[in-house]
Design a protein around this motif. Structure first.
Motif, PDB file in Angstrom:
ATOM      1  N   ARG A 213     -47.270 -32.244 -39.375  1.00 32.92           N
ATOM      2  CA  ARG A 213     -46.941 -33.319 -38.442  1.00 32.92           C
ATOM      3  C   ARG A 213     -45.442 -33.557 -38.536  1.00 32.92           C
ATOM      4  NH1 ARG A 213     -51.584 -35.635 -36.588  1.00 32.92           N
ATOM      5  NH2 ARG A 213     -53.436 -35.355 -37.898  1.00 32.92           N
ATOM      6  N   ASN A 214     -44.769 -33.525 -37.425  1.00 28.23           N
ATOM      7  CA  ASN A 214     -43.321 -33.667 -37.424  1.00 28.23           C
ATOM      8  C   ASN A 214     -42.884 -35.006 -38.016  1.00 28.23           C
ATOM      9  OD1 ASN A 214     -40.732 -32.628 -36.800  1.00 28.23           O
ATOM     10  ND2 ASN A 214     -40.655 -33.860 -34.933  1.00 28.23           N
ATOM     11  N   ALA A 215     -43.709 -36.020 -37.865  1.00 30.77           N
ATOM     12  CA  ALA A 215     -43.355 -37.362 -38.341  1.00 30.77           C
ATOM     13  C   ALA A 215     -43.280 -37.443 -39.863  1.00 30.77           C
ATOM     14  CB  ALA A 215     -44.363 -38.382 -37.818  1.00 30.77           C
ATOM     15  N   VAL A 216     -43.973 -36.533 -40.561  1.00 25.33           N
ATOM     16  CA  VAL A 216     -43.971 -36.594 -42.027  1.00 25.33           C
ATOM     17  C   VAL A 216     -43.174 -35.443 -42.643  1.00 25.33           C
ATOM     18  CG1 VAL A 216     -46.151 -37.840 -42.145  1.00 25.33           C
ATOM     19  CG2 VAL A 216     -46.176 -35.330 -42.174  1.00 25.33           C
ATOM     20  N   TYR A 217     -42.484 -34.691 -41.796  1.00 25.89           N
ATOM     21  CA  TYR A 217     -41.633 -33.600 -42.304  1.00 25.89           C
ATOM     22  C   TYR A 217     -40.614 -34.158 -43.294  1.00 25.89           C
ATOM     23  CZ  TYR A 217     -38.353 -29.640 -42.225  1.00 25.89           C
ATOM     24  OH  TYR A 217     -37.536 -28.589 -42.575  1.00 25.89           O
ATOM     25  N   GLU A 218     -40.347 -33.402 -44.363  1.00 30.60           N
ATOM     26  CA  GLU A 218     -39.353 -33.803 -45.359  1.00 30.60           C
ATOM     27  C   GLU A 218     -38.334 -32.680 -45.555  1.00 30.60           C
ATOM     28  OE1 GLU A 218     -40.940 -34.882 -49.140  1.00 30.60           O
ATOM     29  OE2 GLU A 218     -42.565 -36.084 -48.301  1.00 30.60           O
ATOM     30  N   ASP A 219     -37.070 -33.058 -45.654  1.00 31.55           N
ATOM     31  CA  ASP A 219     -36.078 -32.096 -46.137  1.00 31.55           C
ATOM     32  C   ASP A 219     -36.361 -31.850 -47.612  1.00 31.55           C
ATOM     33  OD1 ASP A 219     -34.918 -32.097 -43.689  1.00 31.55           O
ATOM     34  OD2 ASP A 219     -33.045 -33.053 -44.293  1.00 31.55           O
ATOM     35  N   ILE A 220     -36.327 -30.608 -48.013  1.00 35.60           N
ATOM     36  CA  ILE A 220     -36.573 -30.279 -49.409  1.00 35.60           C
ATOM     37  C   ILE A 220     -35.382 -29.499 -49.958  1.00 35.60           C
ATOM     38  CG2 ILE A 220     -39.083 -30.240 -49.100  1.00 35.60           C
ATOM     39  CD1 ILE A 220     -38.936 -27.184 -49.059  1.00 35.60           C
ATOM     40  N   PRO A 221     -35.242 -29.410 -51.287  1.00 30.63           N
ATOM     41  CA  PRO A 221     -34.145 -28.615 -51.850  1.00 30.63           C
ATOM     42  C   PRO A 221     -34.185 -27.188 -51.323  1.00 30.63           C
ATOM     43  CG  PRO A 221     -35.187 -29.948 -53.558  1.00 30.63           C
ATOM     44  CD  PRO A 221     -36.036 -30.096 -52.326  1.00 30.63           C
ATOM     45  N   LEU A 222     -33.013 -26.609 -51.107  1.00 28.74           N
ATOM     46  CA  LEU A 222     -32.931 -25.311 -50.447  1.00 28.74           C
ATOM     47  C   LEU A 222     -33.576 -24.191 -51.254  1.00 28.74           C
ATOM     48  CD1 LEU A 222     -29.333 -25.455 -48.932  1.00 28.74           C
ATOM     49  CD2 LEU A 222     -31.485 -26.426 -48.102  1.00 28.74           C
ATOM     50  N   ILE A 223     -33.702 -24.361 -52.539  1.00 20.81           N
ATOM     51  CA  ILE A 223     -34.298 -23.335 -53.391  1.00 20.81           C
ATOM     52  C   ILE A 223     -35.815 -23.298 -53.235  1.00 20.81           C
ATOM     53  CG2 ILE A 223     -34.730 -24.680 -55.477  1.00 20.81           C
ATOM     54  CD1 ILE A 223     -33.060 -21.202 -55.333  1.00 20.81           C
ATOM     55  N   GLU A 224     -36.379 -24.352 -52.632  1.00 18.18           N
ATOM     56  CA  GLU A 224     -37.822 -24.420 -52.429  1.00 18.18           C
ATOM     57  C   GLU A 224     -38.188 -23.862 -51.063  1.00 18.18           C
ATOM     58  OE1 GLU A 224     -39.608 -28.233 -53.217  1.00 18.18           O
ATOM     59  OE2 GLU A 224     -38.195 -28.698 -54.825  1.00 18.18           O
ATOM     60  N   CYS A 225     -39.484 -23.652 -50.845  1.00 19.76           N
ATOM     61  CA  CYS A 225     -40.003 -23.195 -49.561  1.00 19.76           C
ATOM     62  C   CYS A 225     -40.993 -24.230 -49.034  1.00 19.76           C
ATOM     63  CB  CYS A 225     -40.714 -21.849 -49.698  1.00 19.76           C
ATOM     64  SG  CYS A 225     -39.643 -20.496 -50.211  1.00 19.76           S
ATOM     65  N   HIS A 226     -40.911 -24.534 -47.744  1.00 18.95           N
ATOM     66  CA  HIS A 226     -41.802 -25.533 -47.178  1.00 18.95           C
ATOM     67  C   HIS A 226     -43.270 -25.140 -47.297  1.00 18.95           C
ATOM     68  CE1 HIS A 226     -38.066 -26.809 -45.041  1.00 18.95           C
ATOM     69  NE2 HIS A 226     -38.584 -27.991 -45.212  1.00 18.95           N
ATOM     70  N   ASP A 227     -43.563 -23.854 -47.129  1.00 15.52           N
ATOM     71  CA  ASP A 227     -44.969 -23.446 -47.145  1.00 15.52           C
ATOM     72  C   ASP A 227     -45.634 -23.691 -48.489  1.00 15.52           C
ATOM     73  OD1 ASP A 227     -44.808 -20.188 -48.235  1.00 15.52           O
ATOM     74  OD2 ASP A 227     -43.011 -21.176 -47.508  1.00 15.52           O
ATOM     75  N   SER A 228     -44.861 -23.660 -49.581  1.00 13.28           N
ATOM     76  CA  SER A 228     -45.436 -23.929 -50.894  1.00 13.28           C
ATOM     77  C   SER A 228     -45.184 -25.353 -51.377  1.00 13.28           C
ATOM     78  CB  SER A 228     -44.878 -22.938 -51.932  1.00 13.28           C
ATOM     79  OG  SER A 228     -43.466 -23.014 -51.985  1.00 13.28           O
ATOM     80  N   SER A 229     -44.098 -25.974 -50.935  1.00 20.25           N
ATOM     81  CA  SER A 229     -43.764 -27.324 -51.400  1.00 20.25           C
ATOM     82  C   SER A 229     -44.504 -28.416 -50.638  1.00 20.25           C
ATOM     83  CB  SER A 229     -42.259 -27.568 -51.283  1.00 20.25           C
ATOM     84  OG  SER A 229     -41.544 -26.791 -52.195  1.00 20.25           O
ATOM     85  N   PHE A 230     -44.722 -28.220 -49.337  1.00 17.84           N
ATOM     86  CA  PHE A 230     -45.346 -29.262 -48.537  1.00 17.84           C
ATOM     87  C   PHE A 230     -46.758 -29.631 -48.997  1.00 17.84           C
ATOM     88  CE2 PHE A 230     -42.909 -29.540 -44.232  1.00 17.84           C
ATOM     89  CZ  PHE A 230     -41.855 -30.135 -44.903  1.00 17.84           C
ATOM     90  N   PRO A 231     -47.633 -28.674 -49.310  1.00 19.71           N
ATOM     91  CA  PRO A 231     -48.983 -29.062 -49.726  1.00 19.71           C
ATOM     92  C   PRO A 231     -49.001 -30.028 -50.908  1.00 19.71           C
ATOM     93  CG  PRO A 231     -48.967 -26.753 -49.185  1.00 19.71           C
ATOM     94  CD  PRO A 231     -47.528 -27.200 -49.133  1.00 19.71           C
ATOM     95  N   VAL A 232     -48.199 -29.760 -51.928  1.00 27.43           N
ATOM     96  CA  VAL A 232     -48.212 -30.649 -53.086  1.00 27.43           C
ATOM     97  C   VAL A 232     -47.541 -31.978 -52.762  1.00 27.43           C
ATOM     98  CG1 VAL A 232     -46.087 -29.667 -54.085  1.00 27.43           C
ATOM     99  CG2 VAL A 232     -47.708 -30.851 -55.558  1.00 27.43           C
ATOM    100  N   ARG A 233     -46.464 -31.965 -51.999  1.00 27.98           N
ATOM    101  CA  ARG A 233     -45.788 -33.209 -51.627  1.00 27.98           C
ATOM    102  C   ARG A 233     -46.709 -34.101 -50.808  1.00 27.98           C
ATOM    103  NH1 ARG A 233     -39.979 -33.458 -51.540  1.00 27.98           N
ATOM    104  NH2 ARG A 233     -39.082 -31.752 -52.760  1.00 27.98           N
ATOM    105  N   PHE A 234     -47.410 -33.515 -49.866  1.00 25.72           N
ATOM    106  CA  PHE A 234     -48.312 -34.309 -49.040  1.00 25.72           C
ATOM    107  C   PHE A 234     -49.519 -34.796 -49.833  1.00 25.72           C
ATOM    108  CE2 PHE A 234     -46.661 -31.815 -45.148  1.00 25.72           C
ATOM    109  CZ  PHE A 234     -45.638 -32.737 -44.973  1.00 25.72           C
ATOM    110  N   ALA A 235     -50.031 -33.950 -50.719  1.00 24.87           N
ATOM    111  CA  ALA A 235     -51.185 -34.348 -51.527  1.00 24.87           C
ATOM    112  C   ALA A 235     -50.856 -35.566 -52.389  1.00 24.87           C
ATOM    113  CB  ALA A 235     -51.627 -33.187 -52.412  1.00 24.87           C
ATOM    114  N   LEU A 236     -49.658 -35.592 -52.955  1.00 25.37           N
ATOM    115  CA  LEU A 236     -49.254 -36.712 -53.800  1.00 25.37           C
ATOM    116  C   LEU A 236     -49.059 -37.994 -52.994  1.00 25.37           C
ATOM    117  CD1 LEU A 236     -46.739 -34.933 -56.232  1.00 25.37           C
ATOM    118  CD2 LEU A 236     -49.127 -35.566 -56.646  1.00 25.37           C
TER     119      LEU A 236
END
Length: 389
Positions: A213-236
């Motif tokens: 969802r575009n409304a919950v998109y987060e900028d993340i550190p450049l060394i990370e990848c959205h496909d792997s970081s987003f699931p855990v960030r959203f779950a928390l």
């Protein structure tokens, strides 16, 4: 000392066995016991969507990708295409610009980054210019099945879901041994992801095809990848990240071990962080199945490099004290010799040797990732694998 080493060896052995066999078996068992049903989907749910393609010097494949996207089965007035060029220096930008001029009836935009900052930086930059409800992200070298977007967004009809990933099908898995090994690994991982999704939330996505969802998109550190970081960030945050196997992208897997190894090293550029991204994950009373899934799936997998080192070192230290340690040491030596033999002589016609070689390469790539992190060589940019184009 002997007791301490024995305990440490046992823990290491458990990590290896659980990561590669125990966890999939565990998921299969709980699925049988609890009989969780597949995700509910609403095919009539068709929000505004932007498909973002991140490209760095993708002149070989970007035209095919664009033609694929405009042929998708989704309402034309609700589908926008955003090509985010990560400081491309080949013909990528001109190809996209020509395509935009040739298709004035479509909503297609090109965002050019000022610097070559990597995929995550390009996504973070371009997202600021997107207003669609759903943001789908994909790579330039994969092709969506005609109904892929429709299948992805159908799951977002559930307001608790913030992230959905699709499924990659490797088009060369039957014709190439390296691709076949990757496909075998990926199929098992996808089955695990499917069960995780039915229970609560997945622990990682698929970089070829995923949405949020575009409304919950987060900028993340450049060394990370959205496909792997987003699931855990959203779950928390109390959202769900799920897997939609019917949303399919087709891609060529790396066709030689060198390309595949480079890809795996890149995936381990943030390995230390991924072992336990947040202490909050340990709160099983709050996060329930997600805690079990992360520790069992990701933590154990990201510790394989250390577990294998401890196994062979401890077996070597204790090999003169008991026959058991001599056998375990011998089995490990044979395993690594088979892997070396398979790599040096490029064995392609033995599935067992190829899988052993592939697994050893996976563990070695983790060690390479550790080295890059410690020496400061881990970076958000990388060289693409040409055999996947």
């Amino acid at each position: 000392m002997y007791t301490a080493l024995t305990i440490l060896w046992t823990i290491s052995a458990f990590i290896v066995i659980w990561a590669m066999a125990g966890y999939p078996i565990f998921l299969a068992i709980i699925q049988k016991v609890f009989k969780k049903q597949p995700l509910k989907r609403d095919a009539s749910y068709q929000p505004n969507v932007t498909v973002m393609v991140v490209a760095h010097n993708e002149e070989k494949v970007i035209l095919e990708k664009l033609n694929n996207l405009i042929s998708l089965d989704y309402p034309r007035d609700k589908l926008e295409i955003m090509v985010t060029s990560d400081f491309s220096t080949d013909r990528t930008n001109s190809i996209v610009e020509d395509f935009i001029r040739e298709h004035p009836e479509r909503i297609i935009r090109l965002h050019k980054t000022v610097n070559h900052g990597g995929k995550t930086n390009a996504q973070n930059e371009a997202q600021k210019f997107i207003n669609s409800e759903i943001l789908i992200m994909t790579d330039a070298n994969c092709i969506f099945r005609k109904d892929a977007v429709k299948e992805l967004v159908s799951v977002f009809s559930d307001s608790s879901i913030a992230y959905v990933c699709g499924s990659t099908v490797f088009t060369n898995s039957l014709s190439n041994a390296t691709a076949s090994s990757e496909s075998t690994y990926w199929d098992l991982d996808s089955k695990c992801r499917d069960i995780e999704s039915r229970f609560q939330t997945i622990t990682a996505g698929d970089g070829n095809i995923y949405a949020c969802r575009n409304a919950v998109y987060e900028d993340i550190p450049l060394i990370e990848c959205h496909d792997s970081s987003f699931p855990v960030r959203f779950a928390l945050k109390g959202y769900r990240a799920v897997y939609q196997p019917n949303a399919i992208a087709y891609e060529k897997s790396g066709e030689n071990d060198t390309d595949e190894y480079k890809r795996k090293v890149r995936m381990n550029r943030n390995l230390f962080h991924n072992i336990l991204p947040s202490l909050k994950i340990l709160n099983i009373f709050k996060y329930k199945w997600f805690t079990v899934f992360w520790l069992g799936h990701r933590t154990c997998r990201y510790l394989l490099w250390l577990a294998h080192l401890l196994l062979i070192l401890i077996s070597g230290c204790l090999c003169f004290s008991h026959w058991f340690w001599r056998i375990t040491l011998g089995l490990q030596v044979v395993f690594y010799l088979v892997a070396i033999y398979g790599r040096v002589f490029n064995i392609q016609n033995s599935r067992v040797i190829k899988l052993v070689t592939y697994y050893a390469m996976t563990v070695l790539s983790q060690w390479h990732g550790v080295y890059n992190i410690i020496t400061g060589k881990a970076k958000p940019t990388w060289t693409k694998a040409e055999t996947t184009r």
